[in-house]
Motif scaffolding. Structure first.
Motif, PDB file in Angstrom:
ATOM      1  N   LEU A 101      32.296  41.476  41.573  1.00 55.03           N
ATOM      2  CA  LEU A 101      33.067  40.318  41.157  1.00 55.03           C
ATOM      3  C   LEU A 101      34.559  40.633  41.040  1.00 55.03           C
ATOM      4  O   LEU A 101      35.352  39.779  40.647  1.00 55.03           O
ATOM      5  CB  LEU A 101      32.557  39.786  39.824  1.00 55.03           C
ATOM      6  N   VAL A 102      34.931  41.864  41.390  1.00 57.89           N
ATOM      7  CA  VAL A 102      36.333  42.280  41.358  1.00 57.89           C
ATOM      8  C   VAL A 102      36.851  42.301  42.794  1.00 57.89           C
ATOM      9  O   VAL A 102      36.771  43.320  43.487  1.00 57.89           O
ATOM     10  CB  VAL A 102      36.512  43.647  40.693  1.00 57.89           C
ATOM     11  N   LEU A 103      37.362  41.174  43.262  1.00 55.05           N
ATOM     12  CA  LEU A 103      37.890  41.091  44.620  1.00 55.05           C
ATOM     13  C   LEU A 103      39.241  41.769  44.705  1.00 55.05           C
ATOM     14  O   LEU A 103      39.978  41.851  43.709  1.00 55.05           O
ATOM     15  CB  LEU A 103      38.024  39.630  45.043  1.00 55.05           C
ATOM     16  N   PRO A 104      39.605  42.247  45.895  1.00 57.31           N
ATOM     17  CA  PRO A 104      40.940  42.831  46.058  1.00 57.31           C
ATOM     18  C   PRO A 104      42.003  41.805  45.671  1.00 57.31           C
ATOM     19  O   PRO A 104      41.836  40.610  45.925  1.00 57.31           O
ATOM     20  CB  PRO A 104      41.001  43.152  47.556  1.00 57.31           C
ATOM     21  N   PRO A 105      43.090  42.243  45.044  1.00 57.13           N
ATOM     22  CA  PRO A 105      44.126  41.299  44.607  1.00 57.13           C
ATOM     23  C   PRO A 105      44.824  40.645  45.795  1.00 57.13           C
ATOM     24  O   PRO A 105      44.913  41.221  46.877  1.00 57.13           O
ATOM     25  CB  PRO A 105      45.089  42.179  43.809  1.00 57.13           C
ATOM     26  N   SER A 106      45.306  39.425  45.567  1.00 56.58           N
ATOM     27  CA  SER A 106      46.044  38.722  46.609  1.00 56.58           C
ATOM     28  C   SER A 106      47.453  39.264  46.763  1.00 56.58           C
ATOM     29  O   SER A 106      48.110  39.039  47.778  1.00 56.58           O
ATOM     30  CB  SER A 106      46.101  37.220  46.287  1.00 56.58           C
ATOM     31  N   ASP A 107      47.931  39.970  45.742  1.00 56.20           N
ATOM     32  CA  ASP A 107      49.260  40.580  45.801  1.00 56.20           C
ATOM     33  C   ASP A 107      49.233  41.850  44.956  1.00 56.20           C
ATOM     34  O   ASP A 107      48.266  42.119  44.252  1.00 56.20           O
ATOM     35  CB  ASP A 107      50.331  39.613  45.291  1.00 56.20           C
ATOM     36  N   ARG A 108      50.296  42.623  45.029  1.00 61.86           N
ATOM     37  CA  ARG A 108      50.308  43.926  44.351  1.00 61.86           C
ATOM     38  C   ARG A 108      50.491  43.824  42.844  1.00 61.86           C
ATOM     39  O   ARG A 108      50.395  44.834  42.138  1.00 61.86           O
ATOM     40  CB  ARG A 108      51.406  44.809  44.949  1.00 61.86           C
ATOM     41  N   HIS A 109      50.767  42.619  42.350  1.00 61.02           N
ATOM     42  CA  HIS A 109      50.990  42.447  40.915  1.00 61.02           C
ATOM     43  C   HIS A 109      49.721  42.092  40.153  1.00 61.02           C
ATOM     44  O   HIS A 109      49.650  42.278  38.944  1.00 61.02           O
ATOM     45  CB  HIS A 109      52.035  41.355  40.684  1.00 61.02           C
ATOM     46  N   THR A 110      48.724  41.551  40.838  1.00 63.00           N
ATOM     47  CA  THR A 110      47.511  41.087  40.155  1.00 63.00           C
ATOM     48  C   THR A 110      46.750  42.253  39.529  1.00 63.00           C
ATOM     49  O   THR A 110      46.388  43.204  40.228  1.00 63.00           O
ATOM     50  CB  THR A 110      46.587  40.350  41.142  1.00 63.00           C
ATOM     51  N   PRO A 111      46.496  42.211  38.219  1.00 61.58           N
ATOM     52  CA  PRO A 111      45.748  43.306  37.579  1.00 61.58           C
ATOM     53  C   PRO A 111      44.273  43.262  37.972  1.00 61.58           C
ATOM     54  O   PRO A 111      43.765  42.239  38.436  1.00 61.58           O
ATOM     55  CB  PRO A 111      45.941  43.025  36.089  1.00 61.58           C
ATOM     56  N   THR A 112      43.607  44.363  37.767  1.00 62.36           N
ATOM     57  CA  THR A 112      42.174  44.413  38.071  1.00 62.36           C
ATOM     58  C   THR A 112      41.393  43.846  36.892  1.00 62.36           C
ATOM     59  O   THR A 112      41.966  43.421  35.883  1.00 62.36           O
ATOM     60  CB  THR A 112      41.735  45.851  38.361  1.00 62.36           C
ATOM     61  N   ALA A 113      40.082  43.811  37.020  1.00 66.95           N
ATOM     62  CA  ALA A 113      39.221  43.343  35.937  1.00 66.95           C
ATOM     63  C   ALA A 113      38.420  44.513  35.388  1.00 66.95           C
ATOM     64  O   ALA A 113      38.181  45.507  36.083  1.00 66.95           O
ATOM     65  CB  ALA A 113      38.281  42.251  36.441  1.00 66.95           C
ATOM     66  N   VAL A 114      37.999  44.388  34.151  1.00 64.41           N
ATOM     67  CA  VAL A 114      37.145  45.389  33.524  1.00 64.41           C
ATOM     68  C   VAL A 114      35.695  45.070  33.860  1.00 64.41           C
ATOM     69  O   VAL A 114      35.269  43.916  33.761  1.00 64.41           O
ATOM     70  CB  VAL A 114      37.342  45.382  31.999  1.00 64.41           C
ATOM     71  N   VAL A 115      34.942  46.075  34.281  1.00 62.08           N
ATOM     72  CA  VAL A 115      33.535  45.874  34.630  1.00 62.08           C
ATOM     73  C   VAL A 115      32.666  46.280  33.442  1.00 62.08           C
ATOM     74  O   VAL A 115      32.655  47.446  33.034  1.00 62.08           O
ATOM     75  CB  VAL A 115      33.138  46.678  35.878  1.00 62.08           C
ATOM     76  N   ALA A 157      37.360  34.672  39.027  1.00 58.57           N
ATOM     77  CA  ALA A 157      37.810  35.819  38.239  1.00 58.57           C
ATOM     78  C   ALA A 157      39.165  36.307  38.741  1.00 58.57           C
ATOM     79  O   ALA A 157      40.039  36.669  37.940  1.00 58.57           O
ATOM     80  CB  ALA A 157      36.773  36.946  38.307  1.00 58.57           C
ATOM     81  N   ARG A 158      39.353  36.312  40.061  1.00 58.08           N
ATOM     82  CA  ARG A 158      40.644  36.744  40.607  1.00 58.08           C
ATOM     83  C   ARG A 158      41.757  35.773  40.220  1.00 58.08           C
ATOM     84  O   ARG A 158      42.877  36.183  39.927  1.00 58.08           O
ATOM     85  CB  ARG A 158      40.567  36.885  42.131  1.00 58.08           C
ATOM     86  N   GLN A 159      41.469  34.488  40.206  1.00 58.54           N
ATOM     87  CA  GLN A 159      42.474  33.511  39.794  1.00 58.54           C
ATOM     88  C   GLN A 159      42.900  33.738  38.339  1.00 58.54           C
ATOM     89  O   GLN A 159      44.090  33.667  38.015  1.00 58.54           O
ATOM     90  CB  GLN A 159      41.937  32.093  39.968  1.00 58.54           C
ATOM     91  N   LEU A 160      41.939  34.008  37.466  1.00 56.74           N
ATOM     92  CA  LEU A 160      42.285  34.270  36.067  1.00 56.74           C
ATOM     93  C   LEU A 160      43.079  35.563  35.936  1.00 56.74           C
ATOM     94  O   LEU A 160      43.975  35.671  35.083  1.00 56.74           O
ATOM     95  CB  LEU A 160      41.021  34.334  35.203  1.00 56.74           C
TER      96      LEU A 160
END
Length: 295
Positions: A12-26, A96-99
């Motif tokens: 559920l952790v897709l690659p970010p759309s840009d270099r600023h998007t933080p990752t998610a905690v699994v 999840a990536r949008q959030l």
């Protein structure tokens, strides 16, 4: 301090759309982590981020879902929002990536968490299926069930925002978004270019990105012969404007801002009556569960 976005699977952790998007905690399921260790990890997240928004698909193992609610209950914390998503797996990953993108903005944790329900209405999530015989999450006609047994038959199915089903190749694709989107595609055991050509062209998507198929997808769609897809807004500026345009309220229980009818953190609900207030607008009436304390 950025609000932490947590998910129940690395898929559920897709690659970010840009270099600023933080990752998610699994977050880890009960079979991989003891409750005591999960409590420690959650406490560390709260200390580091202030608030945690945990997203979990409605299709996950119920033991995992109970674990999440147990963590929140034991910690007696209103800093953890548990959001169950009815989207297909790939659609949930896109949300999840949008959030994650929006967490970089100036939205309060309450607004960010309650924005999930709003954004879900703008995600066109579906799949191309080789069979709908075992599909039980989208209404399927008897005719489609019978046709699914014909060798080579393929079906374009849209789970939301409005469920639709068409026979690929002979019927027009499902009605798509009227706004600019990015199409995320995950290939299962089905060979076809219908999604990346016919559907993408019909929906006038701006970009197509491939992603691994979530392990939960075959069970969600009732077959491993599928290509899952999700079209959604990818521009952070547009996402920000969409959420910022919605009316906000202050939760009477925990004091957080939120949009919609329920605070995602303490679960207090609001019901607006049609009776106008002396200051204009509708009268807001709050309700807590019978226990007296939202949970």
């Amino acid at each position: 301090m950025l609000t932490a976005i947590a998910v129940t699977s690395s898929e559920l952790v897709l690659p970010p759309s840009d270099r600023h998007t933080p990752t998610a905690v699994v977050l880890q399921p009960p079979g991989r982590q003891e409750l005591e260790a999960a409590l420690v990890d959650m406490q560390v997240l709260i200390e580091q981020h202030g608030y945690v928004i945990a997203l979990y698909p409605s299709s996950i193992d119920q033991g995992f879902a109970r674990r999440l609610h147990t963590l929140r209950s034991v910690m007696e914390s209103d800093r953890i929002a548990l959001l169950q998503l009815d989207l297909p797996p790939l659609g949930a990953a896109v949300l999840a990536r949008q959030l994650r993108q929006l967490s970089l903005g100036d939205f309060s944790p309450g607004v960010l968490a309650s924005a999930a329900g709003l954004l879900a209405h703008y995600i066109y999530a579906g799949a191309l299926l080789g069979s709908v015989a075992k599909l039980d999450r989208v209404s399927v006609s008897l005719r489609s069930h019978v046709t699914s047994w014909v060798p080579g038959a393929q079906f374009g199915v849209l789970a939301g925002p409005t469920p639709q089903l068409v026979k690929a190749g002979t019927e027009a694709p499902p009605a798509g978004p009227s706004f600019a989107t990015q199409l995320t595609v995950a290939n299962g055991q089905l060979q076809s270019d219908w999604v990346t050509t016919t559907l993408a062209r019909h929906w006038r998507v701006q970009d197509v990105r491939e992603s691994p198929l979530p392990a939960e997808s075959p069970r969600w769609w009732g077959t491993s012969k599928l290509i899952e897809f999700a079209a959604a807004i990818s521009d952070p500026g547009v996402l920000y404007q969409l959420v910022a345009s919605v009316r906000r309220d202050i939760c009477y229980w925990c004091g957080l801002e939120f949009i919609g009818d329920q605070c995602a953190f303490c679960c207090a609900t609001i019901q607006r009556t049609e009776t106008p207030s002396p200051h204009g607008g509708a009268v807001a009436r709050y309700e807590a569960p019978a226990s007296g304390r939202p949970r």
